[in-house]
Design a protein around this motif. Structure first.
Motif, PDB file in Angstrom:
ATOM      1  N   TYR A  95       5.314 -13.227 -19.080  1.00 52.93           N
ATOM      2  CA  TYR A  95       4.958 -14.450 -19.799  1.00 52.93           C
ATOM      3  C   TYR A  95       3.467 -14.748 -19.660  1.00 52.93           C
ATOM      4  O   TYR A  95       2.821 -14.312 -18.713  1.00 52.93           O
ATOM      5  CB  TYR A  95       5.769 -15.633 -19.252  1.00 52.93           C
ATOM      6  CG  TYR A  95       7.251 -15.493 -19.488  1.00 52.93           C
ATOM      7  CD1 TYR A  95       7.807 -15.702 -20.750  1.00 52.93           C
ATOM      8  CD2 TYR A  95       8.109 -15.138 -18.439  1.00 52.93           C
ATOM      9  CE1 TYR A  95       9.184 -15.566 -20.960  1.00 52.93           C
ATOM     10  CE2 TYR A  95       9.470 -14.998 -18.639  1.00 52.93           C
ATOM     11  CZ  TYR A  95      10.002 -15.210 -19.908  1.00 52.93           C
ATOM     12  OH  TYR A  95      11.351 -15.073 -20.119  1.00 52.93           O
ATOM     13  N   ALA A 131       2.277 -23.607 -14.864  1.00 55.52           N
ATOM     14  CA  ALA A 131       1.826 -22.287 -14.378  1.00 55.52           C
ATOM     15  C   ALA A 131       0.470 -22.374 -13.686  1.00 55.52           C
ATOM     16  O   ALA A 131       0.165 -21.547 -12.819  1.00 55.52           O
ATOM     17  CB  ALA A 131       1.752 -21.306 -15.545  1.00 55.52           C
ATOM     18  N   CYS A 164       2.917 -10.803 -15.016  1.00 54.98           N
ATOM     19  CA  CYS A 164       4.133 -11.431 -15.554  1.00 54.98           C
ATOM     20  C   CYS A 164       4.299 -11.121 -17.043  1.00 54.98           C
ATOM     21  O   CYS A 164       3.322 -10.964 -17.769  1.00 54.98           O
ATOM     22  CB  CYS A 164       4.045 -12.936 -15.343  1.00 54.98           C
ATOM     23  SG  CYS A 164       5.533 -13.796 -15.831  1.00 54.98           S
ATOM     24  N   CYS A 208       0.869 -14.253 -11.740  1.00 56.19           N
ATOM     25  CA  CYS A 208       0.851 -14.405 -13.206  1.00 56.19           C
ATOM     26  C   CYS A 208       0.259 -13.187 -13.925  1.00 56.19           C
ATOM     27  O   CYS A 208       0.681 -12.863 -15.034  1.00 56.19           O
ATOM     28  CB  CYS A 208       0.086 -15.661 -13.595  1.00 56.19           C
ATOM     29  SG  CYS A 208       0.828 -17.169 -12.947  1.00 56.19           S
ATOM     30  N   LYS A 255       0.644 -17.289 -18.861  1.00 56.13           N
ATOM     31  CA  LYS A 255       0.475 -18.526 -18.092  1.00 56.13           C
ATOM     32  C   LYS A 255      -0.215 -19.639 -18.898  1.00 56.13           C
ATOM     33  O   LYS A 255      -0.087 -20.814 -18.586  1.00 56.13           O
ATOM     34  CB  LYS A 255      -0.337 -18.238 -16.825  1.00 56.13           C
ATOM     35  CG  LYS A 255      -1.758 -17.808 -17.141  1.00 56.13           C
ATOM     36  CD  LYS A 255      -2.537 -17.359 -15.943  1.00 56.13           C
ATOM     37  CE  LYS A 255      -3.945 -16.994 -16.397  1.00 56.13           C
ATOM     38  NZ  LYS A 255      -4.676 -16.174 -15.482  1.00 56.13           N
ATOM     39  N   CYS A 291       4.715 -19.194 -20.781  1.00 56.36           N
ATOM     40  CA  CYS A 291       5.308 -19.341 -19.449  1.00 56.36           C
ATOM     41  C   CYS A 291       6.300 -20.511 -19.480  1.00 56.36           C
ATOM     42  O   CYS A 291       5.917 -21.633 -19.821  1.00 56.36           O
ATOM     43  CB  CYS A 291       4.220 -19.609 -18.423  1.00 56.36           C
ATOM     44  SG  CYS A 291       4.913 -20.185 -16.867  1.00 56.36           S
ATOM     45  N   MET A 324      10.395 -13.709 -15.009  1.00 52.90           N
ATOM     46  CA  MET A 324       9.345 -14.576 -14.450  1.00 52.90           C
ATOM     47  C   MET A 324       8.916 -13.968 -13.112  1.00 52.90           C
ATOM     48  O   MET A 324       9.691 -13.927 -12.152  1.00 52.90           O
ATOM     49  CB  MET A 324       9.886 -15.998 -14.263  1.00 52.90           C
ATOM     50  CG  MET A 324      10.156 -16.695 -15.590  1.00 52.90           C
ATOM     51  SD  MET A 324      10.791 -18.364 -15.404  1.00 52.90           S
ATOM     52  CE  MET A 324      12.484 -18.035 -14.976  1.00 52.90           C
ATOM     53  N   ARG A 325       7.711 -13.472 -13.080  1.00 50.13           N
ATOM     54  CA  ARG A 325       7.242 -12.693 -11.934  1.00 50.13           C
ATOM     55  C   ARG A 325       7.301 -13.503 -10.625  1.00 50.13           C
ATOM     56  O   ARG A 325       7.722 -12.994  -9.583  1.00 50.13           O
ATOM     57  CB  ARG A 325       5.803 -12.247 -12.212  1.00 50.13           C
ATOM     58  CG  ARG A 325       5.249 -11.282 -11.226  1.00 50.13           C
ATOM     59  CD  ARG A 325       5.841  -9.919 -11.423  1.00 50.13           C
ATOM     60  NE  ARG A 325       5.297  -8.959 -10.482  1.00 50.13           N
ATOM     61  CZ  ARG A 325       5.859  -7.803 -10.194  1.00 50.13           C
ATOM     62  NH1 ARG A 325       6.988  -7.454 -10.787  1.00 50.13           N
ATOM     63  NH2 ARG A 325       5.308  -7.001  -9.338  1.00 50.13           N
ATOM     64  N   CYS A 326       6.867 -14.743 -10.696  1.00 52.55           N
ATOM     65  CA  CYS A 326       6.817 -15.561  -9.469  1.00 52.55           C
ATOM     66  C   CYS A 326       8.219 -15.716  -8.884  1.00 52.55           C
ATOM     67  O   CYS A 326       8.423 -15.563  -7.674  1.00 52.55           O
ATOM     68  CB  CYS A 326       6.207 -16.925  -9.756  1.00 52.55           C
ATOM     69  SG  CYS A 326       6.991 -17.808 -11.124  1.00 52.55           S
TER      70      CYS A 326
HETATM   71 FE1  SF4 Z   1       5.499 -17.588 -13.018  1.00 51.93          FE
HETATM   72 FE2  SF4 Z   1       4.676 -18.427 -15.412  1.00 51.93          FE
HETATM   73 FE3  SF4 Z   1       2.979 -17.200 -13.799  1.00 51.93          FE
HETATM   74 FE4  SF4 Z   1       4.961 -15.861 -14.964  1.00 51.93          FE
HETATM   75  S1  SF4 Z   1       3.235 -16.850 -15.975  1.00 51.93           S
HETATM   76  S2  SF4 Z   1       4.329 -15.702 -12.838  1.00 51.93           S
HETATM   77  S3  SF4 Z   1       6.603 -17.378 -14.978  1.00 51.93           S
HETATM   78  S4  SF4 Z   1       3.976 -19.155 -13.434  1.00 51.93           S
END
Ligand code: SF4
Ligand code: FAD
Length: 512
Positions: free
Chosen positions: A446, A431, A444, A441, A448, A457, A351-353
């Protein structure tokens, strides 16, 4: 008569009234102790910064002519424990009087209260004095809100503005006609503004870091001891304050909630360490921001947004802490029990964030408010992490973390573990919010937009499932009525797909 005066590691204010007079009968005592380095696992930078600051204050007090007794973490005669160290020193100096500045943490307050009782029984006079740091008394909010269930920060803040005449007109109205410019303070940062240079002084604290390690203190996070950026003393903190007012405050309000992979600090002050160790006083920081507005250097939204954090939030959470301790730490409104995933100590998650916010915290001992609240705290609440474990993590990792300010922010504001004393609704989002406020995002693993499936996400299913699981307590909250209306519109299949997906995410948090 000899007096021993204790100066704690977060009481590094050289302007305290104690130090205005040189008195041969007074000995100032500063103690580096394992009891303080070890009560939670701390970030290496936090231990270094506090000990370096203590050593510097001791040096400057001595240079000014005060008598100082300093115990280093490595000193063989150091018992590493408060009462026994003090007992030895009281005997050694044949002191008949013991004084200390009121501590800000419940733990130390209790410890010193009990110590004082024991001293009085031995005929040694002992008492506490004000640390001369805060604008509101410990009891101020409890008196202001009397028997009210919700303690609205906004009311507290307006009271403080009026009481202290900050950003107020002569006829007691808020300057600019509004109390709050929050709606102007939600900009996303797209690199439109050149970021100021990081002008913070650099130190080489390698010898101190080696000494800390040799003493057996365990820490986590990057020490960065030979390129250390946290201020050593008030002089450096004042330079940092001036630089912030000149370079960053003009944009602080606008980008206060923004997050970006390009820069970990954006327009934040990085003043919380200097404030919480009392190198800077809150009123001087507030007045500096007010002055910048009066001189036309910054817009009202920036000055007000910044002042609200210090005159409002900072003073307010301290009052919550003193009103609710010692039981506050055990609050767990949603009965969440999940252990923290392993990546809280490595940042290694897809999860990038979260990987950005946690890696940055490990590297810098710092994350800004929205990273703490709407990325890490948000995920913790949605995933049902144990709030006490989370509190311990926050207390250890951040350079500015002292329990009086960290605990209400983590347990109350971020985890709603007090059932809504401090926050009118849980601070959670899917997200969409993180994407609106950041550029995380797009890079990422995942998606979003998706709720279900291996690439969705995790915030999305967890968000809806959190509300469904806690409908009993939350659905009557008018501030989140919209969420429940949306859940009602979902088909039973959609609802059960979300539940299944959320269960799946929660069952493998370590691999997300
Ligand atoms: Fe965070 Fe979801 Fe965005 Fe990925 S897609 S950076 S997990 S909010
Ligand atoms: P800026 O964003 O530039 O803000 C200026 C100042 O306002 C800060 O230096 C700080 O003194 C004050 N401030 C802002 N928000 C708050 C707040 N909610 N509560 C108290 N003071 C505030 N702050 C701490 O000082 N210690 C903590 O241990 C701490 N833990 C937190 C845990 C969580 C879960 C959350 C959501 C917030 C926490 N905060 C804490 C509040 C806030 O995140 C930090 O004060 C801020 O990030 C410090 O960085 P800065 O100096 O660059 O602040």
């Amino acid at each position: 008569m000899t007096t021993l005066r204790l100066v704690l590691g977060d009481q590094l204010n050289p302007n305290h009234r104690w130090f205005q007079v040189i008195d041969e009968t007074v000995i100032y005592v500063l103690l580096e102790m394992r009891q303080e380095t070890d009560y939670v696992l701390h970030h290496a930078q936090k231990v270094i910064a506090v000990l370096a600051g203590m050593r510097d204050l001791a040096r400057s007090l001595q240079a000014a002519g005060h008598r100082v007794h300093y115990l280093k973490i490595s000193d063989p005669e150091n018992t590493q424990q408060l009462e026994s160290n003090l007992d030895i020193l009281l005997n050694h100096f044949n002191a008949q009087c013991f004084q200390y500045q009121a501590p800000d943490e419940w733990r130390l307050d209790q410890q010193l209260n009990q110590f004082v009782v024991a001293l009085e029984a031995r005929g040694i006079h002992a008492n506490a004095v004000d640390s001369e740091h805060f604008l509101a008394s410990r009891e101020h909010a409890a008196k202001l809100f009397a028997s009210q269930k919700n303690w609205l920060m906004e009311r507290f803040y307006r009271d403080m503005r009026t009481r202290h005449g900050i950003l107020m007109t002569a006829d007691a109205k808020p300057v600019g006609g509004q109390w709050n410019y929050d709606h102007e303070n939600r900009g996303r940062w797209n690199g439109q503004q050149t970021l100021p240079q990081d002008k913070r002084h650099r130190h080489n604290h390698l010898p101190l870091w080696l000494e800390i390690q040799a003493a057996g203190v365990h820490t986590f996070g990057e020490a960065s001891a030979d390129n250390f950026r946290w201020p050593l003393n008030r002089t450096e903190a004042l330079v940092q304050l001036d630089d912030f007012i000149a370079d960053r405050l003009p944009y602080f309000g606008q980008y206060q909630d923004a997050m970006t992979q390009q820069d970990w600090r954006l327009f934040h002050a990085l003043l919380s360490f200097a404030l919480n160790t009392k190198m800077l006083s809150p009123i001087e920081v507030i007045l500096a921001a007010e002055q910048a507005y009066k001189q036309g250097h910054v817009p009202i939204s920036a000055a007000e947004g910044f002042i609200r954090q210090i005159l409002g939030w900072r003073e307010y959470v301290r009052c919550v802490y003193w009103a609710r301790m010692p039981n506050y730490v055990h609050q767990n409104h949603f009965q969440h029990t999940q252990d923290l995933p392993e990546w809280f100590w490595t940042g290694k998650t897809h999860m990038r964030c979260l990987s950005m916010a946690i890696k940055q915290s490990l590297e810098q001992a710092y994350a800004h408010h929205i990273q703490r609240l709407m990325v890490i705290g948000n995920f913790a609440l949605l995933a049902g992490l144990n709030p006490k474990q989370l509190h311990t993590w926050y207390l250890g990792i951040y350079i500015d973390a002292f329990e009086w300010v960290e605990l209400p922010n983590t347990l109350g504001m971020s985890q709603y573990a007090d059932g809504g004393l401090l926050a009118t609704k849980p601070y959670v989002s899917s997200a969409a919010y993180i994407d609106k406020m950041s550029d995380y995002c797009k890079d990422c693993r995942y998606d979003k937009k998706q709720r279900i499936g291996p690439n969705a996400c995790p915030f999305n299913a967890l968000y809806w499932d959190f509300h469904a699981r806690h409908a009993n307590t939350l659905s009557k909250n008018p501030r989140i009525g919209m969420v429940y209306r949306q859940i009602e519109k979902m088909t039973p299949e959609a609802k059960s797909a979300i539940t299944d997906q959320a269960i799946q995410w929660r069952s493998r948090l370590n691999t997300l």
